[in-house]
Design a protein around this motif. Structure first.
Motif, PDB file in Angstrom:
ATOM      1  N   ARG A  44      42.582  35.765  41.237  1.00 60.44           N
ATOM      2  CA  ARG A  44      43.744  36.191  40.457  1.00 60.44           C
ATOM      3  C   ARG A  44      43.522  37.576  39.871  1.00 60.44           C
ATOM      4  O   ARG A  44      44.401  38.430  39.925  1.00 60.44           O
ATOM      5  CB  ARG A  44      44.030  35.180  39.339  1.00 60.44           C
ATOM      6  N   ALA A  45      42.350  37.803  39.290  1.00 57.04           N
ATOM      7  CA  ALA A  45      41.991  39.106  38.719  1.00 57.04           C
ATOM      8  C   ALA A  45      40.505  39.055  38.382  1.00 57.04           C
ATOM      9  O   ALA A  45      40.074  38.152  37.664  1.00 57.04           O
ATOM     10  CB  ALA A  45      42.804  39.416  37.470  1.00 57.04           C
ATOM     11  N   PRO A  46      39.705  40.011  38.874  1.00 56.45           N
ATOM     12  CA  PRO A  46      38.272  39.973  38.597  1.00 56.45           C
ATOM     13  C   PRO A  46      37.922  39.933  37.108  1.00 56.45           C
ATOM     14  O   PRO A  46      36.906  39.351  36.732  1.00 56.45           O
ATOM     15  CB  PRO A  46      37.755  41.247  39.261  1.00 56.45           C
ATOM     16  N   ARG A  47      38.771  40.525  36.254  1.00 56.22           N
ATOM     17  CA  ARG A  47      38.455  40.487  34.818  1.00 56.22           C
ATOM     18  C   ARG A  47      38.573  39.083  34.241  1.00 56.22           C
ATOM     19  O   ARG A  47      38.119  38.827  33.122  1.00 56.22           O
ATOM     20  CB  ARG A  47      39.356  41.450  34.049  1.00 56.22           C
ATOM     21  N   LEU A  48      39.182  38.160  34.987  1.00 54.08           N
ATOM     22  CA  LEU A  48      39.302  36.766  34.553  1.00 54.08           C
ATOM     23  C   LEU A  48      38.175  35.899  35.097  1.00 54.08           C
ATOM     24  O   LEU A  48      38.152  34.687  34.851  1.00 54.08           O
ATOM     25  CB  LEU A  48      40.651  36.193  34.987  1.00 54.08           C
ATOM     26  N   CYS A  49      37.240  36.505  35.822  1.00 55.19           N
ATOM     27  CA  CYS A  49      36.132  35.764  36.425  1.00 55.19           C
ATOM     28  C   CYS A  49      35.389  34.925  35.389  1.00 55.19           C
ATOM     29  O   CYS A  49      35.014  35.428  34.318  1.00 55.19           O
ATOM     30  CB  CYS A  49      35.158  36.749  37.076  1.00 55.19           C
ATOM     31  N   ALA A  50      35.180  33.658  35.710  1.00 52.77           N
ATOM     32  CA  ALA A  50      34.458  32.780  34.787  1.00 52.77           C
ATOM     33  C   ALA A  50      33.003  33.203  34.636  1.00 52.77           C
ATOM     34  O   ALA A  50      32.347  32.841  33.651  1.00 52.77           O
ATOM     35  CB  ALA A  50      34.536  31.335  35.285  1.00 52.77           C
ATOM     36  N   VAL A  69      32.024  55.003  36.536  1.00 53.82           N
ATOM     37  CA  VAL A  69      31.510  53.742  37.066  1.00 53.82           C
ATOM     38  C   VAL A  69      32.364  52.584  36.584  1.00 53.82           C
ATOM     39  O   VAL A  69      32.649  52.453  35.384  1.00 53.82           O
ATOM     40  CB  VAL A  69      30.039  53.531  36.644  1.00 53.82           C
ATOM     41  N   ASP A  70      32.757  51.737  37.524  1.00 55.53           N
ATOM     42  CA  ASP A  70      33.424  50.482  37.199  1.00 55.53           C
ATOM     43  C   ASP A  70      32.377  49.555  36.593  1.00 55.53           C
ATOM     44  O   ASP A  70      31.414  49.161  37.257  1.00 55.53           O
ATOM     45  CB  ASP A  70      34.024  49.874  38.468  1.00 55.53           C
ATOM     46  N   SER A  71      32.560  49.206  35.333  1.00 61.88           N
ATOM     47  CA  SER A  71      31.547  48.450  34.593  1.00 61.88           C
ATOM     48  C   SER A  71      31.585  46.950  34.845  1.00 61.88           C
ATOM     49  O   SER A  71      30.670  46.230  34.452  1.00 61.88           O
ATOM     50  CB  SER A  71      31.727  48.702  33.093  1.00 61.88           C
ATOM     51  N   ARG A  72      32.622  46.456  35.497  1.00 63.36           N
ATOM     52  CA  ARG A  72      32.767  45.018  35.700  1.00 63.36           C
ATOM     53  C   ARG A  72      31.810  44.511  36.785  1.00 63.36           C
ATOM     54  O   ARG A  72      31.629  45.164  37.804  1.00 63.36           O
ATOM     55  CB  ARG A  72      34.198  44.675  36.118  1.00 63.36           C
ATOM     56  N   ILE A  73      31.257  43.333  36.557  1.00 62.35           N
ATOM     57  CA  ILE A  73      30.438  42.685  37.586  1.00 62.35           C
ATOM     58  C   ILE A  73      30.938  41.250  37.732  1.00 62.35           C
ATOM     59  O   ILE A  73      30.384  40.307  37.157  1.00 62.35           O
ATOM     60  CB  ILE A  73      28.938  42.717  37.231  1.00 62.35           C
ATOM     61  N   PRO A  74      32.038  41.053  38.480  1.00 63.61           N
ATOM     62  CA  PRO A  74      32.548  39.704  38.725  1.00 63.61           C
ATOM     63  C   PRO A  74      31.837  39.074  39.919  1.00 63.61           C
ATOM     64  O   PRO A  74      31.196  39.770  40.719  1.00 63.61           O
ATOM     65  CB  PRO A  74      34.023  39.954  39.037  1.00 63.61           C
ATOM     66  N   CYS A  75      31.972  37.768  40.043  1.00 64.73           N
ATOM     67  CA  CYS A  75      31.327  37.109  41.171  1.00 64.73           C
ATOM     68  C   CYS A  75      32.102  37.321  42.473  1.00 64.73           C
ATOM     69  O   CYS A  75      31.541  37.208  43.555  1.00 64.73           O
ATOM     70  CB  CYS A  75      31.151  35.614  40.895  1.00 64.73           C
ATOM     71  N   ARG A  76      33.407  37.628  42.376  1.00 61.86           N
ATOM     72  CA  ARG A  76      34.284  37.857  43.524  1.00 61.86           C
ATOM     73  C   ARG A  76      34.374  36.627  44.422  1.00 61.86           C
ATOM     74  O   ARG A  76      34.752  36.733  45.590  1.00 61.86           O
ATOM     75  CB  ARG A  76      33.814  39.053  44.358  1.00 61.86           C
ATOM     76  N   ALA A  77      34.058  35.451  43.895  1.00 58.57           N
ATOM     77  CA  ALA A  77      34.089  34.243  44.722  1.00 58.57           C
ATOM     78  C   ALA A  77      34.865  33.098  44.086  1.00 58.57           C
ATOM     79  O   ALA A  77      35.323  32.208  44.797  1.00 58.57           O
ATOM     80  CB  ALA A  77      32.661  33.785  45.028  1.00 58.57           C
ATOM     81  N   PHE A  82      39.724  45.282  32.457  1.00 60.30           N
ATOM     82  CA  PHE A  82      40.767  46.010  33.170  1.00 60.30           C
ATOM     83  C   PHE A  82      40.800  45.516  34.603  1.00 60.30           C
ATOM     84  O   PHE A  82      39.871  44.854  35.088  1.00 60.30           O
ATOM     85  CB  PHE A  82      40.513  47.522  33.126  1.00 60.30           C
ATOM     86  N   ASP A  83      41.898  45.810  35.294  1.00 54.04           N
ATOM     87  CA  ASP A  83      42.063  45.410  36.685  1.00 54.04           C
ATOM     88  C   ASP A  83      41.657  46.551  37.620  1.00 54.04           C
ATOM     89  O   ASP A  83      41.323  47.655  37.186  1.00 54.04           O
ATOM     90  CB  ASP A  83      43.508  44.977  36.940  1.00 54.04           C
ATOM     91  N   CYS A 137      45.101  48.502  30.390  1.00 59.34           N
ATOM     92  CA  CYS A 137      45.303  47.106  30.776  1.00 59.34           C
ATOM     93  C   CYS A 137      45.932  46.317  29.635  1.00 59.34           C
ATOM     94  O   CYS A 137      46.846  45.511  29.852  1.00 59.34           O
ATOM     95  CB  CYS A 137      43.974  46.486  31.186  1.00 59.34           C
ATOM     96  N   ALA A 138      45.471  46.553  28.417  1.00 58.15           N
ATOM     97  CA  ALA A 138      46.018  45.853  27.257  1.00 58.15           C
ATOM     98  C   ALA A 138      47.478  46.216  27.034  1.00 58.15           C
ATOM     99  O   ALA A 138      48.333  45.338  26.812  1.00 58.15           O
ATOM    100  CB  ALA A 138      45.191  46.170  26.017  1.00 58.15           C
ATOM    101  N   ILE A 139      47.796  47.502  27.113  1.00 55.02           N
ATOM    102  CA  ILE A 139      49.176  47.937  26.883  1.00 55.02           C
ATOM    103  C   ILE A 139      50.098  47.446  27.991  1.00 55.02           C
ATOM    104  O   ILE A 139      51.281  47.157  27.747  1.00 55.02           O
ATOM    105  CB  ILE A 139      49.241  49.474  26.752  1.00 55.02           C
TER     106      ILE A 139
END
Length: 333
Positions: A95-101, A81-89, A270-271, A148-150
């Motif tokens: 730029r990248a969902p992991r950067l979502c405010a 499961v992709d654990s990220r929950i970005p707003c996608r808006a 991660f992206d 992603c970090a590496i």
């Protein structure tokens, strides 16, 4: 009803029967096989940080089998499961969902995987090859974080110091040497079991890292003064990578960075491509990763394990890392 580890608003933990949300259009129901215990789970359990609903069901490192989905081809498939929950808006998401405010994570804003069943969007599912053991596949999410970090590091580092050899520190080590087998990796870690694990996986272990000697220093611990220690230990012109979530003042000045011409990088999450890449890496060489799983705990005994081995009787505070390397919870019933 499903069995779940419930975190109440007073920060008590209990395993109990719980009514999971009903799936809506575009969602799938998973029978959870394993869920990994992460340091962020421990922080949330001890402090209530990030939680948006009560009682909370944490757990964002999840592998399971699809039980219900509108797409019949998914039913019966093992997935992570992709654990990220970005707003996608927002502009940052573009730029990248992991950067979502407004980024949140599975378990924080919707129920997570410390349960026998889980409801998630179909778009969050990444299929797992049938040949890959679920107890290895559960490492896909933290491996994606490590990848992603590496990716942010310059290529060709000959010497790397990792501060902290918890699960992410161990996966960072594995990913560094997978990409560059000739790279020398040194670890500083106070817990004996984790020091032994670092040695087993081929790292040098030290209590007194050399000052200014390493091409890259990775802080995977986030302890007080860890960033200052990293800056002292990296060579001039080197790179410091911050992965651990510390909460104390850094104890440093800008001169510590400027005068050594250090590149300072922070990495979170991660992206979109990393989770699939992680599954591929696990499937290609499962024996490389299987030894990272040191402890399996049944869901029925998980609250007792946490109280006894990690959080303490009060359950309050940030908790401490368990002596084990990677703890996974057996959720299937």
């Amino acid at each position: 009803m499903t069995s779940a580890l419930l975190l109440d608003e007073n920060l008590t933990l209990r395993v109990a029967e719980w009514s999971a949300p009903e799936p809506v259009s575009g969602e799938a129901v998973l029978r959870v096989e394993y869920a990994g215990l992460c340091g962020s789970d421990l922080h949330a359990m001890g402090t209530g940080a990030w939680i948006e609903y009560w009682p909370a069901v944490l757990g964002h490192e999840v592998v399971g089998v699809v039980q219900e989905a509108a797409d019949a081809s998914l039913v019966g498939r093992r997935v992570v499961v992709d654990s990220r929950i970005p707003c996608r808006a927002c502009p940052d998401c573009a730029r990248a969902p992991r950067l979502c405010a407004n980024l949140t994570w599975l378990g924080e804003s919707r129920p997570g995987g410390f349960a026998s069943a889980l409801v998630v969007p179909v778009t969050s599912l990444v299929p797992v090859p049938d040949s890959l053991d679920a107890a290895v596949a559960v490492l896909a999410e933290p491996l994606a974080v490590s990848m992603c970090a590496i990716d942010a590091l310059p290529a060709g580092a000959e010497s790397v110091l990792i501060q902290g050899y918890g699960p992410v520190g161990a996966l960072l080590h594995s990913e560094i040497t997978r990409r560059n087998p000739a790279c020398s990796v040194t670890v500083v870690e106070p817990q004996a079991a984790r020091r032994d694990a670092a040695t087993t996986f081929g790292a040098a272990v030290t209590d007194a890292p050399a000052d200014s000697g390493y091409d890259v220093v990775i802080d995977a611990a986030g302890y007080p003064d860890s960033v200052a220690h990293a800056l002292a230990r990296v060579r001039r012109g080197g790179t410091v990578l911050l992965v651990g979530l510390g909460s104390t003042p850094l104890g440093m000045t800008s001169a510590d960075i400027v005068e050594k011409a250090v590149t300072l990088i922070g990495s979170i999450g991660f992206d979109d491509d990393h989770l699939g890449r992680a599954v591929d890496a696990l499937a290609a060489d499962p024996d490389r990763y299987a030894g990272l799983v040191s402890t399996r705990v049944p869901l029925s005994g998980f609250a007792d394990f946490l109280t006894t081995s990690v959080l303490g009787a009060s359950g309050h505070g940030a908790g401490r890392s368990p002596d084990a390397l990677k703890v996974i919870v057996e959720c299937a019933t």
